[in-house]
Scaffold this active site. Structure first.
Site, PDB file in Angstrom:
ATOM      1  N   ARG A  37     157.449  16.659  82.172  1.00  0.00           N
ATOM      2  CA  ARG A  37     156.026  17.001  81.979  1.00  0.00           C
ATOM      3  C   ARG A  37     155.449  16.222  80.798  1.00  0.00           C
ATOM      4  NH1 ARG A  37     155.122  21.169  78.970  1.00  0.00           N
ATOM      5  NH2 ARG A  37     156.710  22.495  79.919  1.00  0.00           N
ATOM      6  N   TYR A  51     129.326  15.451  90.403  1.00  0.00           N
ATOM      7  CA  TYR A  51     130.174  15.922  91.510  1.00  0.00           C
ATOM      8  C   TYR A  51     130.225  17.459  91.511  1.00  0.00           C
ATOM      9  CZ  TYR A  51     134.438  17.010  94.053  1.00  0.00           C
ATOM     10  OH  TYR A  51     135.347  17.565  94.911  1.00  0.00           O
ATOM     11  N   LYS A  67     140.246   8.204  95.010  1.00  0.00           N
ATOM     12  CA  LYS A  67     139.249   7.408  95.724  1.00  0.00           C
ATOM     13  C   LYS A  67     139.629   5.921  95.700  1.00  0.00           C
ATOM     14  CE  LYS A  67     137.151  11.344  96.318  1.00  0.00           C
ATOM     15  NZ  LYS A  67     137.488  12.240  95.270  1.00  0.00           N
TER      16      LYS A  67
HETATM   17  C1  LIG Z   1     132.853  11.523  91.313  1.00  0.00           C
HETATM   18  C2  LIG Z   1     134.002  12.462  91.483  1.00  0.00           C
HETATM   19  N1  LIG Z   1     134.610  12.957  90.395  1.00  0.00           N
HETATM   20  C3  LIG Z   1     135.663  13.811  90.483  1.00  0.00           C
HETATM   21  C4  LIG Z   1     136.127  14.224  91.720  1.00  0.00           C
HETATM   22  C5  LIG Z   1     137.304  15.177  91.783  1.00  0.00           C
HETATM   23  O1  LIG Z   1     138.450  14.466  92.051  1.00  0.00           O
HETATM   24  P1  LIG Z   1     139.717  15.064  92.859  1.00  0.00           P
HETATM   25  O2  LIG Z   1     139.233  15.403  94.232  1.00  0.00           O
HETATM   26  O3  LIG Z   1     140.704  13.953  92.805  1.00  0.00           O
HETATM   27  O4  LIG Z   1     140.158  16.283  92.113  1.00  0.00           O
HETATM   28  C6  LIG Z   1     135.551  13.727  92.877  1.00  0.00           C
HETATM   29  C7  LIG Z   1     136.043  14.131  94.193  1.00  0.00           C
HETATM   30  O5  LIG Z   1     135.426  13.920  95.211  1.00  0.00           O
HETATM   31  C8  LIG Z   1     134.450  12.819  92.755  1.00  0.00           C
HETATM   32  O6  LIG Z   1     133.830  12.315  93.832  1.00  0.00           O
END
Ligand SMILES: Cc1ncc(COP(=O)(O)O)c(C=O)c1O
Length: 390
Positions: free
Chosen positions: A49, A101, A200
């Site tokens: 960890r 988001y 992504k």
């Molecule tokens: C711009 C953005 N930030 C953060 C996140 C969160 O990431 P995760 O789904 O890997 O937890 C997303 C998910 O779609 C996102 O589009």
């Protein structure tokens, strides 16, 4: 000699195994490490960890790519954002981009609010308004922005926003998921912390959930390192390896995402069925000049709205090549309905206020042949129109 980003994507960080010379960093699945003697590790690792060699290679890579001092890998983008939030304390207020988001909003609204950390939306594309919010409220200690911000792809002047945050001794955190360091480097523009949903574009193949953070100085690095270990939402070694592999091709993938999205944006812009389109690469888009100044491309995300005589459900049902799915940034093209999917956790009255219409469609343009993507959209739009006429 400073190397170019396309070289750094492949060779930065720790790009090979020191022990064997393997050009692919091995997946070290160890949970614990033998110690030479009490208090003496062999290579700085004691427990999985707190540190893992595969994860460390990835963390060094994102630090280099974002031009920060240190990088950190987490079990998801939201785990990364949650860990960053531990930097704040009860009584602090965080300003957030209006179109942040949905999951970021949810953490603040449903979790950190209960611990006395408040938040407020701000139209961060309007720096005057942002400066006023800081001046009026001395409890503002942080600013979280996305540029372009999902799903209407509004643009914030990162350098300008950073200056305002600094003047008020607040931390500025930029979610760089949509751009990646290949297209935009928030730390160089003045931000303190960069965060990614590496799920992504960085991963790029829709096969790993991960979050990455890069910080601009050692003081922040020490704190994030402590919270990463204390809270424990670290990225496993296999997923770390998948990300390292994905990042190696980030440049070629993003070049194609950019090319395809520009083509699709023009196709949609000229389409009689489309009433509105949001894409930062279109010359008449809001924030075009600022985006062009701070980023090296427009990315692969487009949002658009079909005219009233088109049935949006029928549109989604008719897609053949493009998958109806959450997420973005993978090699395959995806379509989603932000109001009921990515931004469902934002209450409808706020969604309406910030322009996330029920009729909005968001595309993550993949790297397939752009003509096939356009053809799929064309037939889905045609079907969407037919339903209402019958
Ligand atoms: C711009 C953005 N930030 C953060 C996140 C969160 O990431 P995760 O789904 O890997 O937890 C997303 C998910 O779609 C996102 O589009």
């Amino acid at each position: 000699m400073r190397r170019h980003i396309n070289t750094n994507l492949i060779h930065a960080g720790i790009s090979e195994d020191e022990l064997t010379g393997a050009l692919s960093v091995p997946i070290y699945t160890a949970a614990t490490f033998r110690q030479k003697e009490l208090g003496q590790t062999k290579a700085g690792y004691e427990y999985g960890r707190s540190g893992n060699p595969t994860r460390k290679a990835l963390e060094a890579l994102i630090a280099d790519l974002e031009e920060g001092t240190d990088g950190f890998a987490f079990a998801s983008g939201l785990a990364a954002i949650t860990t960053i939030m531990f930097l704040f304390k009860s009584g602090d207020k965080i300003l957030i981009s209006q179109n942040v988001y949905g999951g970021t909003f949810r953490i603040l609204d449903k979790i950190f609010k209960n611990f006395g950390i408040s938040y407020e939306f701000s139209d961060t594309s309007n720096l005057k308004l942002l400066a006023q919010k800081f001046s009026r409220d001395k409890s503002v200690k942080g600013l979280i922005i996305e540029s372009p911000a999902n799903p209407i792809l509004s643009i914030t002047d990162i350098a300008g926003a950073s200056k305002i945050a600094k003047k008020h001794d607040a931390l500025i955190i930029v979610d760089n998921t949509f751009m990646t360091p290949y297209l935009q480097k928030p730390l160089a523009l003045g931000a303190d912390i960069v965060v990614h949903s590496a799920t992504k574009y960085l991963g790029g193949h829709s096969d790993v959930i991960a979050g990455l953070v890069a910080v601009k100085n050692k003081e922040l690095a020490e704190k994030i390192k402590f919270y990463q270990n204390a809270a424990g939402s670290v990225l496993p070694p296999i997923d770390s390896w998948l990300l390292i592999r994905g990042i190696k091709t980030l440049g070629v993938r993003l070049d194609r995402h950019n090319e395809n999205a520009e083509y699709i944006a023009k196709f949609l812009q000229n389409h009689k069925a489309v009433s509105e389109i949001y894409y930062p690469g279109l010359k008449n888009s809001k924030g075009y000049k600022i985006h062009k100044k701070q980023a090296a491309g427009s990315g692969g995300i487009i949002s658009f709205i079909l005219k009233d005589n088109y049935d949006i459900k029928r549109f989604f049902d008719s897609l053949k090549l493009i998958a109806l799915a959450e997420s973005l940034g993978g090699v395959e093209s995806l379509a989603c309905h932000p109001a009921s999917m990515t931004h469902a956790s934002i209450p409808k009255e706020i969604r309406d206020k910030i322009g996330i219409s029920e009729k909005m469609i968001r595309l993550s343009v993949g790297i397939e042949d752009k003509k096939d993507i356009a053809e799929d959209l064309e037939q889905a739009i045609k079907n969407a129109a037919r339903r209402l006429r019958s």
